[in-house]
Design an enzyme around this catalytic site. Structure first.
Site, PDB file in Angstrom:
ATOM      1  N   LEU A 376       0.870  -1.179  -0.071  1.00 34.53           N
ATOM      2  CA  LEU A 376      -0.032   0.180  -0.147  1.00 34.53           C
ATOM      3  C   LEU A 376       0.691   1.313  -0.016  1.00 34.53           C
ATOM      4  O   LEU A 376       0.508   2.419  -0.479  1.00 34.53           O
ATOM      5  CB  LEU A 376      -0.866   0.050   1.142  1.00 34.53           C
ATOM      6  CG  LEU A 376      -2.034  -1.181   1.486  1.00 34.53           C
ATOM      7  CD1 LEU A 376      -2.770  -1.283   2.621  1.00 34.53           C
ATOM      8  CD2 LEU A 376      -2.848  -1.254   0.059  1.00 34.53           C
ATOM      9  N   ASP A 498     -29.748 -37.946 -22.164  1.00 41.76           N
ATOM     10  CA  ASP A 498     -28.282 -38.004 -22.027  1.00 41.76           C
ATOM     11  C   ASP A 498     -28.144 -39.808 -21.584  1.00 41.76           C
ATOM     12  O   ASP A 498     -29.273 -40.364 -21.277  1.00 41.76           O
ATOM     13  CB  ASP A 498     -27.673 -37.460 -20.890  1.00 41.76           C
ATOM     14  CG  ASP A 498     -26.238 -37.993 -20.701  1.00 41.76           C
ATOM     15  OD1 ASP A 498     -25.323 -38.011 -21.870  1.00 41.76           O
ATOM     16  OD2 ASP A 498     -25.856 -38.232 -19.452  1.00 41.76           O
ATOM     17  N   ASP A 500     -24.952 -42.119 -20.537  1.00 41.19           N
ATOM     18  CA  ASP A 500     -24.226 -42.707 -19.473  1.00 41.19           C
ATOM     19  C   ASP A 500     -24.425 -41.691 -18.264  1.00 41.19           C
ATOM     20  O   ASP A 500     -24.251 -40.621 -18.142  1.00 41.19           O
ATOM     21  CB  ASP A 500     -22.621 -42.499 -19.666  1.00 41.19           C
ATOM     22  CG  ASP A 500     -22.377 -43.540 -20.641  1.00 41.19           C
ATOM     23  OD1 ASP A 500     -22.061 -44.555 -20.319  1.00 41.19           O
ATOM     24  OD2 ASP A 500     -22.130 -43.206 -22.231  1.00 41.19           O
TER      25      ASP A 500
HETATM   26  C1  GDG Z   1      -0.740  -6.871   4.123  1.00 44.18           C
HETATM   27  C2  GDG Z   1       0.030  -7.340   3.082  1.00 44.18           C
HETATM   28  C3  GDG Z   1      -0.882  -5.937   1.595  1.00 44.18           C
HETATM   29  C4  GDG Z   1       3.979   2.317   7.377  1.00 44.18           C
HETATM   30  N1  GDG Z   1       4.703   2.861   8.170  1.00 44.18           N
HETATM   31  C5  GDG Z   1       3.807   3.746   8.764  1.00 44.18           C
HETATM   32  C6  GDG Z   1       2.670   3.426   8.495  1.00 44.18           C
HETATM   33  N2  GDG Z   1       2.818   2.578   7.541  1.00 44.18           N
HETATM   34  C7  GDG Z   1       1.490   1.982   6.829  1.00 44.18           C
HETATM   35  C8  GDG Z   1       1.784   2.344   5.419  1.00 44.18           C
HETATM   36  C9  GDG Z   1       0.702   1.239   4.927  1.00 44.18           C
HETATM   37  C10 GDG Z   1       0.863   0.264   6.031  1.00 44.18           C
HETATM   38  O1  GDG Z   1       1.632   0.434   7.273  1.00 44.18           O
HETATM   39  C11 GDG Z   1       1.688  -0.875   5.199  1.00 44.18           C
HETATM   40  O2  GDG Z   1       0.914  -1.461   4.348  1.00 44.18           O
HETATM   41  P1  GDG Z   1       1.557  -2.693   3.373  1.00 44.18           P
HETATM   42  O3  GDG Z   1       0.659  -2.830   2.360  1.00 44.18           O
HETATM   43  O4  GDG Z   1       2.860  -2.145   2.976  1.00 44.18           O
HETATM   44  O5  GDG Z   1       1.686  -3.930   4.314  1.00 44.18           O
HETATM   45  P2  GDG Z   1       0.702  -4.894   5.533  1.00 44.18           P
HETATM   46  O6  GDG Z   1      -0.419  -3.973   5.985  1.00 44.18           O
HETATM   47  O7  GDG Z   1       1.630  -5.023   6.729  1.00 44.18           O
HETATM   48  O8  GDG Z   1       0.255  -6.111   5.030  1.00 44.18           O
HETATM   49  C12 GDG Z   1       0.383  -6.280   2.121  1.00 44.18           C
HETATM   50  C13 GDG Z   1      -1.714  -5.299   2.815  1.00 44.18           C
HETATM   51  O9  GDG Z   1      -1.801  -6.440   3.708  1.00 44.18           O
HETATM   52  C14 GDG Z   1      -3.219  -4.819   2.490  1.00 44.18           C
HETATM   53  O10 GDG Z   1      -4.017  -6.082   1.822  1.00 44.18           O
HETATM   54  O11 GDG Z   1      -0.793  -4.555   0.768  1.00 44.18           O
HETATM   55  O12 GDG Z   1       1.089  -7.083   0.873  1.00 44.18           O
HETATM   56  O13 GDG Z   1       1.501  -7.789   3.459  1.00 44.18           O
HETATM   57  O14 GDG Z   1      -0.745   1.725   4.946  1.00 44.18           O
HETATM   58  O15 GDG Z   1       1.125   3.533   5.528  1.00 44.18           O
HETATM   59  N3  GDG Z   1       1.497   4.326   9.005  1.00 44.18           N
HETATM   60  C15 GDG Z   1       2.067   5.447   9.902  1.00 44.18           C
HETATM   61  N4  GDG Z   1       3.065   5.575  10.419  1.00 44.18           N
HETATM   62  C16 GDG Z   1       4.456   4.810   9.999  1.00 44.18           C
HETATM   63  O16 GDG Z   1       5.439   4.884  10.343  1.00 44.18           O
HETATM   64  N5  GDG Z   1       1.020   6.060  10.225  1.00 44.18           N
END
Ligand code: GDG
Length: 726
Positions: A376, A498, A500
């Site tokens: 994300l 049909d 079989d």
């Molecule tokens: C799973 C899957 C999939 C990060 N540092 C800070 C912070 N973040 C937020 C980001 C983002 C979220 O954390 C990380 O999102 P990801 O998508 O990278 O990974 P996960 O949520 O661990 O994991 C992944 C996701 O689910 C959704 O389906 O994309 O592949 O592994 O939103 O912004 N937020 C804040 N401070 C930080 O220092 N506030």
């Protein structure tokens, strides 16, 4: 009124005990929590999950329960041992490495698996207290893979959706798990199973096919008597939230503060949770090579790397942290000057406005995970670029790469390519940056988190509707009376039969399935009535049908529609078909016959069948999985269809089927009564081709487009006899 129940390992809330010993509640701001906020906060909807801390005392549990109830949440409490074995153990040390292709780190422990099942059961028990008829249940992620089947057991008709947030690995990785089949059957308890990308869907369907023996048709699967569906619904972000945060005065103030410290240095941004799947050391090495090889960028560019603390008590994660810190130290030591720190490294998490400031002020986002379900961060970077200037470098092994093709896509194992990508990004003309960013923003705005929630819910509703349409009903006495009455009052009838599995049972040797005395009597009676046009519509070759059934006044449709014969006339080929493929397929089938004692090939004019009914149980299924996959691969560039039936695999021309043939027969006359019966997937085409008011009868219990069903060939014979006796 029916409600929606969200289920995930963690509730969207953080509960901590303060110094006075009281509980403090902070709602989570994660993407999923905000996205689903529009769902769980409404009416009687509810979110079920672990509140994130171990609580022992009953009065504490009661306090948390009643407090969470006010915000539509319901907690599942876990013991310390359950957290260790279900969450840290099976979820994070078994499933996580396997699903991200890091099998060298996977732990195989029966104790972990047993606790995983136990905790999934705990969730199921909690849900039993909550679920009412008509509710929709949406389960999230790898911690709860076996929960769907547990709910299905107690609530067979419920609407269950499941979404996997991490990759679903290829069969070659997934098969390594000792509990692979239980995990799949657990997931198959859901009606709608969502993944981030089509590749994950393919991998899942392939594992289901090879390990559970269920084949799919465009993502649709018959799980027992229930239709289930797998599809790709890529998760979006709360676009407006990130766009608004980027314009917020607090964010702008943070940016000014950071800029004062950094000067006008160009920034490359990297943000991840501490995890081996994120490829952080590889990224640092690529940056090192980049500044080593490109002197002109020294003192011009810095890498801003944020690592969010995670699992750092686990030795493997602690080692990873150490490795990252050593690399940062050594690169800064080697290249840093009084005026320039090549890498700014922070091991902590930041509030949203700081994060947003980092997104705004960075020229490049370097998102290079080795594997990532979606990712994300890259989407948030794009949404935060209000002036559209900036470049995204994205790993092709992140799910988001499928949507963000305007990023510079790289292979995270190719250091040289990463170095080139950094150069390209820093030199990219502004117009190009804007053009690329605009395209990505448009698509992320459109497919935001709200669209994702809507699409998922729509998918689930659609499957339930399809299930309803496919619900064939047993023939009641009222229906039977109506059938008999319409039969009596009609003058021009068409009856498709049909062979079989419908008129006769199955035999080990297909040549033994010849009409017995009872069937002969039935056919004689049914065809004696000149108002009846009886059509035997079969996948069999024309010789068999002719030999055993031509003594009756019947028409034939043979080889699934390739050959036609009206009673008293000659055989006609419906359409001249290509047979040049047969030689190659024959060689493959022969090879499987050699390796699979008891199997044999049936060769028809335009199709071929591999039979394995006589093969020793187990071996037949195993070989059929292999063979079906090989045949599908071989037929991909040809106009052929590989269909798996009852102990057979058939390769036939894709253009002809029983439905096309039945439709051509129906055009021949103006019939006032039409009837069709059949037992397998090939007969579904016939059912679909029949007029609205036709009587269509499925022989057997799996879901079908037919209106009614009977149990077996004996029952359909009885029904046909009662017609013939009118
Ligand atoms: C799973 C899957 C999939 C990060 N540092 C800070 C912070 N973040 C937020 C980001 C983002 C979220 O954390 C990380 O999102 P990801 O998508 O990278 O990974 P996960 O949520 O661990 O994991 C992944 C996701 O689910 C959704 O389906 O994309 O592949 O592994 O939103 O912004 N937020 C804040 N401070 C930080 O220092 N506030």
């Amino acid at each position: 009124m029916s409600k929606t129940i969200i289920v995930s390992n963690r509730l969207p809330v953080k509960i901590e005990r303060n110094q006075a010993g009281e509980f403090e509640y902070k709602t989570s701001e994660g993407g999923l929590a905000t996205g689903l906020g529009s769902v769980y906060k409404e009416g009687d909807n509810i979110w079920v999950g672990w509140p994130g801390l171990a609580v022992n005392k009953t009065e504490d549990k009661e306090e948390i329960c009643s407090r969470l109830k006010e915000s539509n949440m319901s907690p599942v409490f876990l013991t310390k041992n359950e957290i260790e074995e279900y969450y840290e153990g099976f979820s994070n040390e078994t499933l996580w490495p396997n699903f991200h292709y890091f099998n060298q780190y996977a732990v195989y422990s029966d104790a972990f698996w047993n606790t995983y099942k136990k905790v999934n059961k705990k969730f199921a028990k909690k849900l039993e207290e909550i679920i009412e008829d008509g509710d929709k249940i949406w389960i999230h992620d790898y911690q709860l893979l076996v929960l769907p089947a547990m709910i299905r057991e107690t609530h067979p008709n419920s609407s269950i959706g499941f979404f996997l947030h991490i990759p679903f690995p290829s069969y070659e990785s997934f098969r390594l798990l000792p509990w692979r089949t239980d995990l799949l059957t657990g997931m198959l308890g859901a009606d709608f199973i969502g993944f981030h990308t089509y590749d994950y869907v393919r991998h899942f369907l392939s594992s289901v096919n090879r390990l559970v023996g269920i084949t799919d048709n465009d993502g649709h699967m018959n799980v027992g008597n229930r239709l289930a569906m797998a599809d790709a619904i890529p998760m979006g972000i709360d676009y407006n939230r990130y766009a608004q945060a980027a314009a917020d005065p607090e964010t702008l103030a943070s940016e000014v503060k950071y800029r004062i410290s950094l000067g006008d240095m160009k920034l490359i941004l990297s943000i991840d949770r501490l995890d081996y799947s994120k490829g952080i050391p590889q990224r640092l090495r690529a940056f090192e090579q980049f500044i080593e090889e490109n002197e002109e960028f020294r003192e011009e560019v810095s890498l801003l790397i944020l690592v969010v603390p995670s699992r750092d008590q686990v030795p493997m994660y602690a080692n990873l942290k150490k490795e990252i810190e050593l690399l940062v130290g050594s690169i800064n030591g080697k290249f840093g000057t009084i005026n320039w720190r090549p890498i700014h490294y922070f091991y902590r998490s930041y509030p949203l406005h700081s994060l947003s400031a980092f997104y705004r002020m960075s020229h490049v986002a370097l998102v290079t995970p080795l594997r990532d379900g979606m990712n994300l961060v890259c989407k948030e970077f794009v949404a935060s670029k209000l002036d559209k200037k900036g470049v995204l470098i994205l790993s092709e092994t992140a799910g988001s790469a499928k949507e963000l093709s305007d990023a510079i896509l790289i292979n995270p194992n190719d250091t040289n390519q990463m170095v080139e990508a950094m150069k390209e990004a820093l030199k990219m003309p502004e117009e190009e940056q804007i053009a690329r960013m605009e395209t990505m923003q448009k698509s992320l705005k459109r497919y935001d988190i709200n669209a994702w929630v809507k699409l998922f819910m729509k998918g689930l509703e659609q499957v339930k509707e399809e299930q309803e349409n496919l619900r064939t009903k047993p023939i009641s006495s009222v229906v039977k009376n109506k059938l008999l009455q319409e039969y009596r009052s009609s003058k021009k009838r068409i009856i498709f039969l049909d062979y079989d599995g419908t008129l006769v049972g199955f035999y080990a040797n297909p040549n033994d399935s010849v009409p017995d005395a009872e069937l002969e009597e039935l056919m004689t009676k049914l065809t004696a009535d000149t108002n009846n046009q009886v059509v035997v519509i079969s996948g069999r070759g024309r010789d068999f049908l002719e030999k055993w059934l031509s003594k009756f006044n019947v028409d034939f449709i043979a080889e699934h529609g390739v050959w036609h014969k009206e009673n008293g006339k000659e055989w006609e080929c419906f359409v001249e078909l290509d047979t040049s493929w047969q030689e190659e397929f024959d060689r493959v089938l022969e090879m499987y016959v050699d390796r699979t004692p008891g199997s044999f090939i049936e060769r028809k004019d335009f199709s071929m069948v591999w039979h394995y009914r006589k093969v020793e149980p187990g071996l037949g299924e195993l070989r059929s999985r292999e063979l079906a996959n090989l045949l599908k691969y071989l037929s991909a560039d040809k106009d052929l269809q590989v269909q798996e039936g009852d102990m057979v695999i058939e390769i036939k021309n894709a253009r002809v089927n029983k439905g096309v043939a039945a439709a051509s027969w129906l055009k021949k006359n103006d019939y006032d009564f039409s009837f069709a019966c059949g037992d397998d997937w090939t007969d579904e085409d016939t059912f679909k081709a029949m007029p609205e008011d036709a009587f269509t009868v499925k022989v057997g219990s799996s879901s079908s487009a037919a209106k009614y069903r009977v149990e077996n060939f004996k029952d359909i014979r009885k029904l046909l006899l009662s017609l013939a006796n009118q």
